[in-house]
Write a protein that holds these residues in place. Structure first.
Motif, PDB file in Angstrom:
ATOM      1  N   VAL A 194       0.843  -1.191   0.000  1.00 21.74           N
ATOM      2  CA  VAL A 194       0.000   0.000   0.000  1.00 21.74           C
ATOM      3  C   VAL A 194       0.881   1.244   0.000  1.00 21.74           C
ATOM      4  O   VAL A 194       1.861   1.327   0.762  1.00 21.74           O
ATOM      5  CB  VAL A 194      -0.928   0.037   1.233  1.00 21.74           C
ATOM      6  CG1 VAL A 194      -1.713   1.344   1.282  1.00 21.74           C
ATOM      7  CG2 VAL A 194      -1.878  -1.149   1.214  1.00 21.74           C
ATOM      8  N   LEU A 195       0.526   2.201  -0.832  1.00 21.04           N
ATOM      9  CA  LEU A 195       1.167   3.511  -0.821  1.00 21.04           C
ATOM     10  C   LEU A 195       0.201   4.481  -0.152  1.00 21.04           C
ATOM     11  O   LEU A 195      -0.884   4.755  -0.667  1.00 21.04           O
ATOM     12  CB  LEU A 195       1.493   3.975  -2.239  1.00 21.04           C
ATOM     13  CG  LEU A 195       2.332   5.258  -2.344  1.00 21.04           C
ATOM     14  CD1 LEU A 195       3.685   5.083  -1.672  1.00 21.04           C
ATOM     15  CD2 LEU A 195       2.509   5.658  -3.807  1.00 21.04           C
ATOM     16  N   PHE A 196       0.598   4.969   1.005  1.00 12.53           N
ATOM     17  CA  PHE A 196      -0.236   5.830   1.848  1.00 12.53           C
ATOM     18  C   PHE A 196       0.298   7.257   1.740  1.00 12.53           C
ATOM     19  O   PHE A 196       1.460   7.519   2.041  1.00 12.53           O
ATOM     20  CB  PHE A 196      -0.169   5.316   3.287  1.00 12.53           C
ATOM     21  CG  PHE A 196      -0.904   6.144   4.305  1.00 12.53           C
ATOM     22  CD1 PHE A 196      -2.248   6.452   4.153  1.00 12.53           C
ATOM     23  CD2 PHE A 196      -0.255   6.592   5.449  1.00 12.53           C
ATOM     24  CE1 PHE A 196      -2.928   7.199   5.112  1.00 12.53           C
ATOM     25  CE2 PHE A 196      -0.913   7.320   6.413  1.00 12.53           C
ATOM     26  CZ  PHE A 196      -2.254   7.636   6.246  1.00 12.53           C
ATOM     27  N   ILE A 197      -0.567   8.189   1.281  1.00 12.58           N
ATOM     28  CA  ILE A 197      -0.115   9.547   0.988  1.00 12.58           C
ATOM     29  C   ILE A 197      -1.014  10.578   1.670  1.00 12.58           C
ATOM     30  O   ILE A 197      -1.935  11.131   1.064  1.00 12.58           O
ATOM     31  CB  ILE A 197      -0.086   9.812  -0.539  1.00 12.58           C
ATOM     32  CG1 ILE A 197       0.657   8.698  -1.279  1.00 12.58           C
ATOM     33  CG2 ILE A 197       0.565  11.160  -0.836  1.00 12.58           C
ATOM     34  CD1 ILE A 197       0.699   8.875  -2.786  1.00 12.58           C
ATOM     35  N   PRO A 198      -0.786  10.876   2.945  1.00  8.89           N
ATOM     36  CA  PRO A 198      -1.524  11.970   3.592  1.00  8.89           C
ATOM     37  C   PRO A 198      -1.242  13.301   2.903  1.00  8.89           C
ATOM     38  O   PRO A 198      -0.104  13.569   2.487  1.00  8.89           O
ATOM     39  CB  PRO A 198      -0.978  11.952   5.026  1.00  8.89           C
ATOM     40  CG  PRO A 198      -0.467  10.566   5.214  1.00  8.89           C
ATOM     41  CD  PRO A 198       0.087  10.163   3.881  1.00  8.89           C
ATOM     42  N   THR A 199      -2.272  14.118   2.790  1.00 14.15           N
ATOM     43  CA  THR A 199      -2.182  15.379   2.049  1.00 14.15           C
ATOM     44  C   THR A 199      -2.499  16.560   2.962  1.00 14.15           C
ATOM     45  O   THR A 199      -3.303  16.442   3.883  1.00 14.15           O
ATOM     46  CB  THR A 199      -3.172  15.361   0.877  1.00 14.15           C
ATOM     47  OG1 THR A 199      -4.421  14.790   1.321  1.00 14.15           O
ATOM     48  CG2 THR A 199      -2.653  14.506  -0.279  1.00 14.15           C
ATOM     49  N   ILE A 226       1.000  20.138   0.273  1.00 19.22           N
ATOM     50  CA  ILE A 226       2.131  19.228   0.473  1.00 19.22           C
ATOM     51  C   ILE A 226       1.571  17.843   0.754  1.00 19.22           C
ATOM     52  O   ILE A 226       0.446  17.696   1.248  1.00 19.22           O
ATOM     53  CB  ILE A 226       3.038  19.703   1.625  1.00 19.22           C
ATOM     54  CG1 ILE A 226       4.374  18.956   1.599  1.00 19.22           C
ATOM     55  CG2 ILE A 226       2.342  19.541   2.981  1.00 19.22           C
ATOM     56  CD1 ILE A 226       5.458  19.589   2.456  1.00 19.22           C
ATOM     57  N   ALA A 227       2.344  16.824   0.423  1.00 20.76           N
ATOM     58  CA  ALA A 227       1.933  15.440   0.669  1.00 20.76           C
ATOM     59  C   ALA A 227       3.177  14.601   0.912  1.00 20.76           C
ATOM     60  O   ALA A 227       4.247  14.885   0.356  1.00 20.76           O
ATOM     61  CB  ALA A 227       1.145  14.889  -0.515  1.00 20.76           C
ATOM     62  N   HIS A 228       3.039  13.585   1.758  1.00 20.51           N
ATOM     63  CA  HIS A 228       4.155  12.694   2.071  1.00 20.51           C
ATOM     64  C   HIS A 228       3.709  11.255   1.871  1.00 20.51           C
ATOM     65  O   HIS A 228       2.641  10.854   2.356  1.00 20.51           O
ATOM     66  CB  HIS A 228       4.621  12.890   3.509  1.00 20.51           C
ATOM     67  CG  HIS A 228       5.062  14.283   3.808  1.00 20.51           C
ATOM     68  ND1 HIS A 228       6.186  14.845   3.229  1.00 20.51           N
ATOM     69  CD2 HIS A 228       4.537  15.246   4.609  1.00 20.51           C
ATOM     70  CE1 HIS A 228       6.339  16.081   3.678  1.00 20.51           C
ATOM     71  NE2 HIS A 228       5.345  16.344   4.502  1.00 20.51           N
ATOM     72  N   ALA A 229       4.527  10.468   1.179  1.00 21.22           N
ATOM     73  CA  ALA A 229       4.174   9.090   0.869  1.00 21.22           C
ATOM     74  C   ALA A 229       4.915   8.119   1.779  1.00 21.22           C
ATOM     75  O   ALA A 229       6.117   8.276   2.028  1.00 21.22           O
ATOM     76  CB  ALA A 229       4.492   8.775  -0.590  1.00 21.22           C
ATOM     77  N   VAL A 230       4.197   7.115   2.274  1.00 20.37           N
ATOM     78  CA  VAL A 230       4.761   6.052   3.101  1.00 20.37           C
ATOM     79  C   VAL A 230       4.412   4.720   2.445  1.00 20.37           C
ATOM     80  O   VAL A 230       3.237   4.428   2.195  1.00 20.37           O
ATOM     81  CB  VAL A 230       4.195   6.100   4.540  1.00 20.37           C
ATOM     82  CG1 VAL A 230       4.828   4.998   5.387  1.00 20.37           C
ATOM     83  CG2 VAL A 230       4.427   7.475   5.166  1.00 20.37           C
ATOM     84  N   LEU A 231       5.437   3.919   2.158  1.00 17.02           N
ATOM     85  CA  LEU A 231       5.248   2.632   1.493  1.00 17.02           C
ATOM     86  C   LEU A 231       5.143   1.526   2.544  1.00 17.02           C
ATOM     87  O   LEU A 231       6.061   1.316   3.337  1.00 17.02           O
ATOM     88  CB  LEU A 231       6.417   2.349   0.544  1.00 17.02           C
ATOM     89  CG  LEU A 231       6.394   1.015  -0.204  1.00 17.02           C
ATOM     90  CD1 LEU A 231       5.127   0.860  -1.036  1.00 17.02           C
ATOM     91  CD2 LEU A 231       7.636   0.874  -1.084  1.00 17.02           C
ATOM     92  N   LEU A 232       4.022   0.825   2.538  1.00 18.46           N
ATOM     93  CA  LEU A 232       3.715  -0.187   3.548  1.00 18.46           C
ATOM     94  C   LEU A 232       3.582  -1.558   2.907  1.00 18.46           C
ATOM     95  O   LEU A 232       3.020  -1.694   1.815  1.00 18.46           O
ATOM     96  CB  LEU A 232       2.409   0.163   4.260  1.00 18.46           C
ATOM     97  CG  LEU A 232       2.347   1.564   4.881  1.00 18.46           C
ATOM     98  CD1 LEU A 232       0.910   2.031   4.984  1.00 18.46           C
ATOM     99  CD2 LEU A 232       3.027   1.574   6.232  1.00 18.46           C
TER     100      LEU A 232
END
Length: 342
Positions: free
Chosen positions: A304-309, A327-333
């Motif tokens: 899952v690629l989780f991208i809070p915005t 702005i957004a940051h991606a976390v790879l799970l």
């Protein structure tokens, strides 16, 4: 240990795990589609306090304590906390975490804060500076509306592009010790400005930033949308979702088959009268801690690629007529293949 990938990404060679997580939310969120997955629903939006801000702090403290407990730890096992909210000077964070007496890095990434917190917590653990780190984010409809738009008592009319700020908090223990979900890597976002000035249309303000970090993640990791079981942005809502799909399509990526938005999961927009969807720091944090973690653990999703915005605005910038940047940051799970009882 880490590997720098491309222009904006890191892949962790030494495993970093989610060991415990929780979400606490208010009654409206509990009445939504994910209500049964929320750890604790607080019917009193004041949470027994005198102000919205103090209430938000209690939501954050409660999420922190439940996440630590679910990880089988105590506060003395937590080396650092990375946490933030939407309020001036991180008011809710300071109210909520002061009693925990944890070394604290206070963050502001607007509604992307949980992505920033998870990213920094993962770097800290991967770098060997801590074994267990707490990542937190919160928001509250009462405190946010009072600060950025109109107090709830004003009863102003909301346009269809508006989103509803989620009242609640999500907490996560990032650990060196093995857990059921592995944080494979991160892609840190840039500030993106498309000149949008409407604070009632946050989805349009944030969608370009989501597109930028998603595109760069694909480039840095040499992947395609089909390589992910799900890609979730934080709180673009219905308006922002359509913009993002178009922007990514223009860049040669069709994400429609795997893409979802947390702001469209937290509420049933028609029956709950939330217009374009949910927003706020707690939106992506609560959806992640409730729905996304469950689907990873039960094997529905393995990557899952989780991208809070987030929309980077303040009362000052809005009153001075400046645009709302994103702005957004991606976390790879990824699902850890070992069996876990959670």
């Amino acid at each position: 240990m880490k590997v720098i990938k491309g222009k904006q990404s890191i892949e962790f060679e030494q495993p970093v795990y989610l060991k415990g997580w929780s979400c606490v939310a208010a009654q409206k969120e509990g009445e939504g589609p994910l209500g049964d997955l929320i750890d604790q629903i607080i019917e009193d939006p004041y949470f027994g306090e005198d102000t919205w801000e103090m209430a938000e702090g209690r939501f954050m403290k409660q999420a922190a304590m439940i996440a630590i407990e679910k990880a089988g730890l105590s506060t003395k096992d937590i080396r650092y906390a990375f946490a933030g909210d939407l309020l001036e000077q991180n008011t809710a964070t300071s109210y909520g975490l002061k009693e925990l007496e944890l070394p604290l890095f206070g963050l502001f990434g607007a509604c992307s804060t949980v992505g920033e917190a998870l990213s920094l917590a993962s770097i800290t653990v991967s770098g060997g500076f801590a074994e267990n780190v707490l990542a937190l984010a919160s928001s509250h409809i009462g405190s946010a509306e009072k600060q950025f738009r109109f107090p709830l008592e004003y009863g102003n009319q909301r346009p269809l592009s508006a989103t509803w700020t989620v009242t609640g908090s999500g907490g996560f223990v990032v650990s060196k010790a093995p857990g059921p979900i592995r944080i494979r890597g991160i892609t840190t976002g840039k500030i993106v400005d498309y000149g949008m000035k409407d604070p009632m249309n946050m989805g349009a303000c944030m969608a370009p930033a989501a597109a930028q970090v998603m595109y760069q993640h694909f480039q840095d990791y040499s992947t395609q949308p089909k390589d992910y079981d799900a890609i979730y942005t934080g709180d673009l809502g219905e308006v922002g979702k359509q913009i993002l799909l178009k922007l990514m399509d223009n860049n040669g990526y069709d994400i429609s088959g795997v893409y979802g938005d947390c702001g469209l999961e937290i509420y049933e927009n028609e029956t709950q009268d939330t217009h374009s969807g949910g927003s706020g720091c707690a939106c992506s944090a609560v959806v992640f801690a409730s729905m996304i973690t469950k689907k990873i653990i039960d094997g529905t999703w393995k990557r899952v690629l989780f991208i809070p915005t987030g929309a980077l605005m303040s009362k000052t910038s809005f009153n001075e007529g400046e645009s709302v940047t994103g702005i957004a940051h991606a976390v790879l799970l990824e699902k850890e293949e070992n069996e876990w009882n959670m």
